[in-house]
Design a protein around this motif. Structure first.
Motif, PDB file in Angstrom:
ATOM      1  N   ASN A 262      37.865  44.131  54.355  1.00  0.00           N
ATOM      2  CA  ASN A 262      38.839  43.629  55.670  1.00  0.00           C
ATOM      3  C   ASN A 262      38.580  41.992  55.538  1.00  0.00           C
ATOM      4  OD1 ASN A 262      40.313  43.496  57.966  1.00  0.00           O
ATOM      5  ND2 ASN A 262      39.055  44.751  59.003  1.00  0.00           N
ATOM      6  N   THR A 381      43.183  47.457  66.668  1.00  0.00           N
ATOM      7  CA  THR A 381      42.976  48.298  65.268  1.00  0.00           C
ATOM      8  C   THR A 381      43.474  47.720  63.813  1.00  0.00           C
ATOM      9  OG1 THR A 381      43.240  50.340  66.612  1.00  0.00           O
ATOM     10  CG2 THR A 381      43.208  50.712  64.115  1.00  0.00           C
ATOM     11  N   ARG A 384      40.680  45.533  62.912  1.00  0.00           N
ATOM     12  CA  ARG A 384      39.331  46.111  63.000  1.00  0.00           C
ATOM     13  C   ARG A 384      39.174  46.955  62.007  1.00  0.00           C
ATOM     14  NH1 ARG A 384      37.956  50.206  65.998  1.00  0.00           N
ATOM     15  NH2 ARG A 384      39.966  50.085  67.092  1.00  0.00           N
ATOM     16  N   GLU A 385      39.979  47.736  61.701  1.00  0.00           N
ATOM     17  CA  GLU A 385      40.178  48.460  60.473  1.00  0.00           C
ATOM     18  C   GLU A 385      40.693  47.936  59.326  1.00  0.00           C
ATOM     19  OE1 GLU A 385      41.315  52.364  61.747  1.00  0.00           O
ATOM     20  OE2 GLU A 385      39.673  52.565  63.028  1.00  0.00           O
ATOM     21  N   GLU A 386      40.631  48.697  58.111  1.00  0.00           N
ATOM     22  CA  GLU A 386      41.416  48.002  56.811  1.00  0.00           C
ATOM     23  C   GLU A 386      42.925  48.506  56.903  1.00  0.00           C
ATOM     24  OE1 GLU A 386      40.525  49.921  53.228  1.00  0.00           O
ATOM     25  OE2 GLU A 386      40.560  48.048  52.177  1.00  0.00           O
ATOM     26  N   THR A 387      43.759  47.416  57.006  1.00  0.00           N
ATOM     27  CA  THR A 387      45.079  47.724  56.899  1.00  0.00           C
ATOM     28  C   THR A 387      45.579  47.358  55.422  1.00  0.00           C
ATOM     29  OG1 THR A 387      45.277  47.087  59.264  1.00  0.00           O
ATOM     30  CG2 THR A 387      47.362  47.116  58.023  1.00  0.00           C
ATOM     31  N   THR A 410      33.336  43.134  61.493  1.00  0.00           N
ATOM     32  CA  THR A 410      33.748  44.279  61.450  1.00  0.00           C
ATOM     33  C   THR A 410      32.874  44.806  60.356  1.00  0.00           C
ATOM     34  OG1 THR A 410      34.920  43.788  59.220  1.00  0.00           O
ATOM     35  CG2 THR A 410      36.077  43.353  60.985  1.00  0.00           C
ATOM     36  N   TYR A 412      32.797  45.785  57.495  1.00  0.00           N
ATOM     37  CA  TYR A 412      33.297  45.421  56.179  1.00  0.00           C
ATOM     38  C   TYR A 412      32.704  44.192  55.527  1.00  0.00           C
ATOM     39  CZ  TYR A 412      36.966  49.005  56.365  1.00  0.00           C
ATOM     40  OH  TYR A 412      37.520  50.106  56.420  1.00  0.00           O
TER      41      TYR A 412
END
Ligand code: NAD
Length: 484
Positions: A262, A381, A384-387, A410, A412
């Motif tokens: 991320n 999101t 915060r998460e991997e896009t 995060t 990661y």
């Protein structure tokens, strides 16, 4: 490989076989491979049985390579030459199975040749060390020597879809350079380059027992690829969820896990904003944003954020996206429609929570347009998460403390990019970012195929890849001592 014709034409459909122990093994059960841009079936691959996977490991385990360093050097160099000579058809194969545009695919084939070049040269270098034993008062007149040996058992390699050739070659070339036997399971989404690469290596003189390629349904065969008695090491590149499953399942096997990222681009107030925006666009959209080290968040100082965003939007609008086989296109599709829909949905969520959409968020099938979102906040999101797609979310920051806190905020810890010329900032970023790499005024993905690469936290256990580190992981160190 033969140059794929127009995707989806019946005559152009490839039918692959397993490669086990030098044999091409047909399978009745098949998995379809689709070209993401048209959705048409372009190939079928074997759905191997557990029994076939066992056979791949037991025949590999029964083989011992006697290749000299020079033999390995020659095989790897020759394979690199063959790929370079067939660059166009390898690129078309990558584009066919992944939907990556030809510009990205051509670049990837060049990287693949570099991996082979480095692995070939590294095979020539003696990696032993010598220690004199008379170093302390209770020393002796002896020397201790170290020797790197291939693993006794077999390497099990599992790779993701996003670089169909490069991910595979980063496991196979170091395995050959160290005289190991490897069983490879490429992603069933993009398996074709793995078969083509194996054939090139056999043609270059690789004893086929050293490399088998199996494909199948992970819900059937994955556990065998993690627990087979002949496996000494599992090397996996892919997402965090499966990586952690492997960590728990592959008990008492060495594990190399290269997981998601991320990665932030951090732009400070003194940065060259034009340069930062150029890095932002290339780091975010290259390979359709599907790189573990793609820029997935942009933390931009509020003093330069307006100008940065304006330039980024301009560059984003100038990008041509569409048919991946169009040589002028800068970005093809993402891997499939499901992935594109996911990006659309997290971007929609961010907009509903107050982010501003400046360009993009248009989807058609597996095509997702390059997208810029401003006024994003760290809890959304989308950051915060991997896009894992071509989305550029901009978070405005007020200074270095906030930049470091958000960057580290995060799960990661893969790589990062910082745009500044201030040495005090640079030294703080290098020491305080909890990541595997910090690139100053370069994209997070910048590296040589030779140099150490890999992350910490949820991005990996800290064991690196890159040709040099992979070769270390793939060997056992033996010491011997002699009177001296
Ligand atoms: P994925 O995790 O869905 O799949 C990766 C591989 O695991 C595939 O070959 C798949 O068939 C296999 N697999 C599925 N179930 C399994 C199981 N139970 N046990 C073992 N293997 C199983 O990943 P993906 O979607 O193909 O790739 C995208 C992800 O990979 C992203 O998260 C990206 O960040 C990550 N990635 C990481 C790096 C890195 O070096 N750190 C590089 C590229 C991609």
């Amino acid at each position: 490989p033969t140059t794929p014709a127009a995707p989806g034409e019946a005559s152009a459909i490839l039918h692959e076989s397993l490669r086990i122990d030098g044999n091409e093994i047909a399978c009745e059960r098949r998995i379809e491979v689709r070209h993401p841009y048209t959705g048409k079936v372009v190939a079928t691959i074997p759905k191997a049985s557990v029994e076939q996977v066992r056979q791949a490991f037991s025949t590999a385990a029964a083989y011992r390579s006697r290749l000299t360093r020079h033999d390995r050097y020659r095989i790897l160099m020759r394979a690199g030459e063959l790929i370079a000579a067939r660059r166009e058809s390898f690129a078309r194969l990558i584009t066919l199975e992944s939907g990556l545009c030809l510009k990205d695919s051509m670049y990837e084939t060049g990287r693949a040749s570099d991996v082979l070049l480095f692995a070939a040269n590294q095979a020539l270098i003696d990696d032993g060390q010598i220690f004199s034993c008379d170093l302390t008062a209770h020393g002796k007149s002896r020397k201790v020597y170290t020797l790197k040996e291939p693993l006794l058992g077999v390497i099990s390699a599992i790779t993701p879809f996003n670089h169909p050739l490069n991910q595979v070659i980063h496991k196979v070339a170091p395995a050959i350079a160290t005289n190991n036997r490897i069983v490879l399971k490429p992603s069933e989404k993009t398996p074709l380059c793995a078969f083509a690469l194996a054939d090139v290596l056999y043609e270059a003189g690789l004893p086929p027992q050293m490399l088998s390629v199996v494909t199948g349904d992970p819900s059937e065969i994955a556990d065998e690829l993690l627990t087979n008695q002949h496996i000494d090491l599992v090397t996996f590149t892919g997402g965090v969820a499966i990586g952690k499953y492997i960590a728990a399942k592959a008990v008492y096997k060495r594990q190399i896990l290269e997981l998601g990222g991320n990665d932030p681009l951090i732009v400070m107030e003194d940065a060259d904003v034009e340069e930062a925006a150029t890095l932002a666009a290339s780091g975010s959209y290259k390979n359709s944003g599907q790189r573990c080290t793609a820029i997935k968040r942009m933390l931009v100082h509020e003093h330069v954020a307006d100008r940065f965003v304006e330039l980024l939007v301009k560059k984003t609008k100038a990008l041509r996206y569409g048919d991946p086989f169009d040589a002028d296109v800068d970005m093809g599709t993402v891997i499939d429609e499901a992935a594109a829909s996911r990006f659309e949905s997290v971007v929609d969520q961010a907009i509903a929570a107050g982010a501003r959409l400046l360009v993009g968020n248009r989807r058609q099938g597996a095509s997702y347009s390059p997208t810029v979102l401003d006024r994003v906040t760290p809890e959304m999101t989308v950051v915060r998460e991997e896009t894992f797609g071509p989305v550029s979310p901009v978070i405005r920051i007020s200074g270095i403390d906030e930049a470091i806190r958000i960057a580290n905020g995060t799960a990661y810890g893969l790589s990062s990019s910082v745009c500044t010329n201030r040495l005090d900032y640079i030294t703080r970023f290098i020491t305080e970012l909890n990541v595997g790499s910090v690139n100053v005024r370069e994209v997070p993905g910048y590296r040589l195929e030779l140099t150490p690469f890999g992350g910490i936290k949820d991005s990996g256990l800290g064991y690196k890849e890159g040709v040099l580190e992979a070769m270390k992981s793939f060997t056992n160190t033996k010491t011997y001592s002699l009177p001296w």
